[in-house]
Design a protein around this motif. Structure first.
Motif, PDB file in Angstrom:
ATOM      1  N   PHE A   1      27.715 -24.144  22.170  1.00  0.00           N
ATOM      2  CA  PHE A   1      27.605 -22.792  21.700  1.00  0.00           C
ATOM      3  C   PHE A   1      28.542 -22.430  20.602  1.00  0.00           C
ATOM      4  N   LEU A   2      29.833 -22.920  20.650  1.00  0.00           N
ATOM      5  CA  LEU A   2      30.861 -22.697  19.403  1.00  0.00           C
ATOM      6  C   LEU A   2      30.489 -23.297  18.336  1.00  0.00           C
ATOM      7  N   LEU A   3      29.970 -24.714  18.306  1.00  0.00           N
ATOM      8  CA  LEU A   3      29.696 -25.365  17.046  1.00  0.00           C
ATOM      9  C   LEU A   3      28.346 -24.865  16.539  1.00  0.00           C
ATOM     10  N   ASN A   4      27.437 -24.145  17.361  1.00  0.00           N
ATOM     11  CA  ASN A   4      26.186 -23.847  16.546  1.00  0.00           C
ATOM     12  C   ASN A   4      26.458 -22.195  15.748  1.00  0.00           C
ATOM     13  N   ARG A   5      27.778 -21.686  16.070  1.00  0.00           N
ATOM     14  CA  ARG A   5      28.180 -20.690  15.455  1.00  0.00           C
ATOM     15  C   ARG A   5      29.256 -20.959  14.507  1.00  0.00           C
ATOM     16  N   GLY A   6      29.103 -22.184  13.948  1.00  0.00           N
ATOM     17  CA  GLY A   6      30.158 -22.495  12.865  1.00  0.00           C
ATOM     18  C   GLY A   6      31.438 -22.671  13.162  1.00  0.00           C
ATOM     19  N   TYR A   7      32.145 -22.797  14.459  1.00  0.00           N
ATOM     20  CA  TYR A   7      33.391 -23.234  14.513  1.00  0.00           C
ATOM     21  C   TYR A   7      33.701 -24.880  14.390  1.00  0.00           C
ATOM     22  N   ASP A   8      34.777 -25.175  14.093  1.00  0.00           N
ATOM     23  CA  ASP A   8      35.403 -26.515  13.748  1.00  0.00           C
ATOM     24  C   ASP A   8      35.172 -27.400  15.255  1.00  0.00           C
ATOM     25  N   VAL A   9      34.706 -28.550  15.145  1.00  0.00           N
ATOM     26  CA  VAL A   9      34.636 -29.227  16.332  1.00  0.00           C
ATOM     27  C   VAL A   9      36.150 -29.458  16.933  1.00  0.00           C
ATOM     28  N   LYS A  10      36.978 -29.824  16.025  1.00  0.00           N
ATOM     29  CA  LYS A  10      38.451 -30.080  16.506  1.00  0.00           C
ATOM     30  C   LYS A  10      39.159 -29.050  17.251  1.00  0.00           C
ATOM     31  N   SER A  11      39.114 -27.777  16.438  1.00  0.00           N
ATOM     32  CA  SER A  11      39.694 -26.774  17.253  1.00  0.00           C
ATOM     33  C   SER A  11      38.920 -26.385  18.502  1.00  0.00           C
ATOM     34  N   SER A  12      37.445 -26.443  18.289  1.00  0.00           N
ATOM     35  CA  SER A  12      36.681 -25.824  19.515  1.00  0.00           C
ATOM     36  C   SER A  12      36.763 -26.890  20.676  1.00  0.00           C
ATOM     37  N   SER A  13      36.884 -28.257  20.468  1.00  0.00           N
ATOM     38  CA  SER A  13      37.023 -28.926  21.416  1.00  0.00           C
ATOM     39  C   SER A  13      38.606 -28.928  22.305  1.00  0.00           C
ATOM     40  N   THR A  14      39.378 -28.582  21.273  1.00  0.00           N
ATOM     41  CA  THR A  14      40.728 -28.251  21.941  1.00  0.00           C
ATOM     42  C   THR A  14      40.759 -27.100  22.654  1.00  0.00           C
ATOM     43  N   PHE A  15      40.220 -25.983  22.309  1.00  0.00           N
ATOM     44  CA  PHE A  15      40.064 -24.737  22.917  1.00  0.00           C
ATOM     45  C   PHE A  15      39.438 -25.037  24.488  1.00  0.00           C
ATOM     46  N   ILE A  16      38.195 -25.596  24.291  1.00  0.00           N
ATOM     47  CA  ILE A  16      37.585 -25.944  25.699  1.00  0.00           C
ATOM     48  C   ILE A  16      38.173 -26.772  26.454  1.00  0.00           C
ATOM     49  N   GLY A  17      38.538 -28.041  25.909  1.00  0.00           N
ATOM     50  CA  GLY A  17      39.474 -28.900  26.619  1.00  0.00           C
ATOM     51  C   GLY A  17      40.568 -28.228  27.517  1.00  0.00           C
ATOM     52  N   ASN A  18      41.358 -27.291  26.677  1.00  0.00           N
ATOM     53  CA  ASN A  18      42.370 -26.784  27.286  1.00  0.00           C
ATOM     54  C   ASN A  18      41.987 -25.757  28.576  1.00  0.00           C
ATOM     55  N   HIS A  19      40.923 -25.085  28.201  1.00  0.00           N
ATOM     56  CA  HIS A  19      40.398 -23.992  29.289  1.00  0.00           C
ATOM     57  C   HIS A  19      40.136 -24.745  30.576  1.00  0.00           C
ATOM     58  N   TYR A  20      39.388 -26.051  30.300  1.00  0.00           N
ATOM     59  CA  TYR A  20      38.691 -26.744  31.586  1.00  0.00           C
ATOM     60  C   TYR A  20      39.707 -27.847  31.956  1.00  0.00           C
ATOM     61  N   LEU A  21      40.937 -27.975  31.457  1.00  0.00           N
ATOM     62  CA  LEU A  21      41.889 -28.922  31.655  1.00  0.00           C
ATOM     63  C   LEU A  21      41.373 -30.301  31.566  1.00  0.00           C
ATOM     64  N   LEU A  22      40.606 -30.765  30.770  1.00  0.00           N
ATOM     65  CA  LEU A  22      40.333 -31.929  30.552  1.00  0.00           C
ATOM     66  C   LEU A  22      41.312 -32.953  29.963  1.00  0.00           C
TER      67      LEU A  22
END
Length: 233
Positions: free
Chosen positions: A33-54
């Motif tokens: 969802f985030l990548l399709n709205r132009g967000y950077d993959v590095k920052s987006s994966s960090t944000f999602i990873g932190n949220h889900y404690l990956l």
């Protein structure tokens, strides 16, 4: 030569097993969802990873699996459905993935249908027991596809690139495909303007003129029991 399992990580069986399936699927959907709205993959994966404690491995896997729809479409339009008579290989990218597959270690399937690994050697490479088998399977696949010429680019700065070059040249003598092997300081940029490229590197796939999904077919044909993790976001 000692037995080495390239890319093996003991925690993978748990972190990419059934207990994490729902969490990883949800994380993948949100990253997509985030990548399709132009967000950077590095920052987006960090944000999602932190949220889900990956874990770091899970975050890396998601970043390599998920791509924005525009990139997937672009890569699909440039993908060759039939092998051409000549191919240009991102050498380490191709061979390391095959070594991981032969080791029974974790592979991931990207949304662009490429097969990627998480080995992360970062400039340090050595020939292992799986290397000879990987190279032999590579040449068998080239023979089956009736590829007449193959050019392999190997990163010059990576340790033992010269030894891998020698192995490729030596084993090619038993097969019909004519090959060249070049050690180059900037393999990625060398491949950017080319056609008939073999790689799973997302940046190269986005920039090259055309590409062929070589490893997917090889693994399906010769390593059917390879461990390939998939997510449908």
């Amino acid at each position: 030569m000692e037995t080495v399992n390239r890319g093996y990580e003991p925690k993978d069986a748990v972190e990419f097993g059934l207990n994490f399936s729902e969490k990883l699927t949800n994380a993948a959907q949100e990253l997509y969802f985030l990548l399709n709205r132009g967000y950077d993959v590095k920052s987006s994966s960090t944000f999602i990873g932190n949220h889900y404690l990956l874990s770091e491995r899970q975050r890396m896997a998601l970043a390599r699996i998920i791509s924005p729809e525009s990139s997937i479409q672009n890569r699909s339009e440039k993908e060759l459905k039939k092998a051409p008579k000549t191919l240009t290989f991102d050498g380490f990218n191709t061979i390391i993935t095959l070594e991981v597959a032969l080791s029974g270690s974790l592979l991931i399937k990207g949304m662009d249908n490429t097969i990627r690994d998480l080995a992360g050697l970062r400039g340090t490479y050595r020939i292992i027991d799986k290397t000879h088998q990987a190279v032999e399977l590579l040449f068998q696949q080239l023979d089956l596809l009736q590829v007449e010429h193959a050019l392999f680019y190997l990163d010059k700065q990576v340790s033992n690139s010269g030894r891998l070059k020698s192995l490729l040249l030596e084993q090619s003598e038993k097969h019909s495909t004519q090959i060249e092997v070049e050690l180059h300081p900037q393999v990625d940029s060398q491949l950017f303007p080319l056609e008939y490229v073999v790689t799973s590197d997302a940046i190269i796939l986005d920039k090259c003129k055309s590409w062929y999904n070589f490893n997917r077919g090889l693994i399906q044909d010769f390593i059917p029991n390879a461990w390939i993790f998939e997510i449908e976001p």
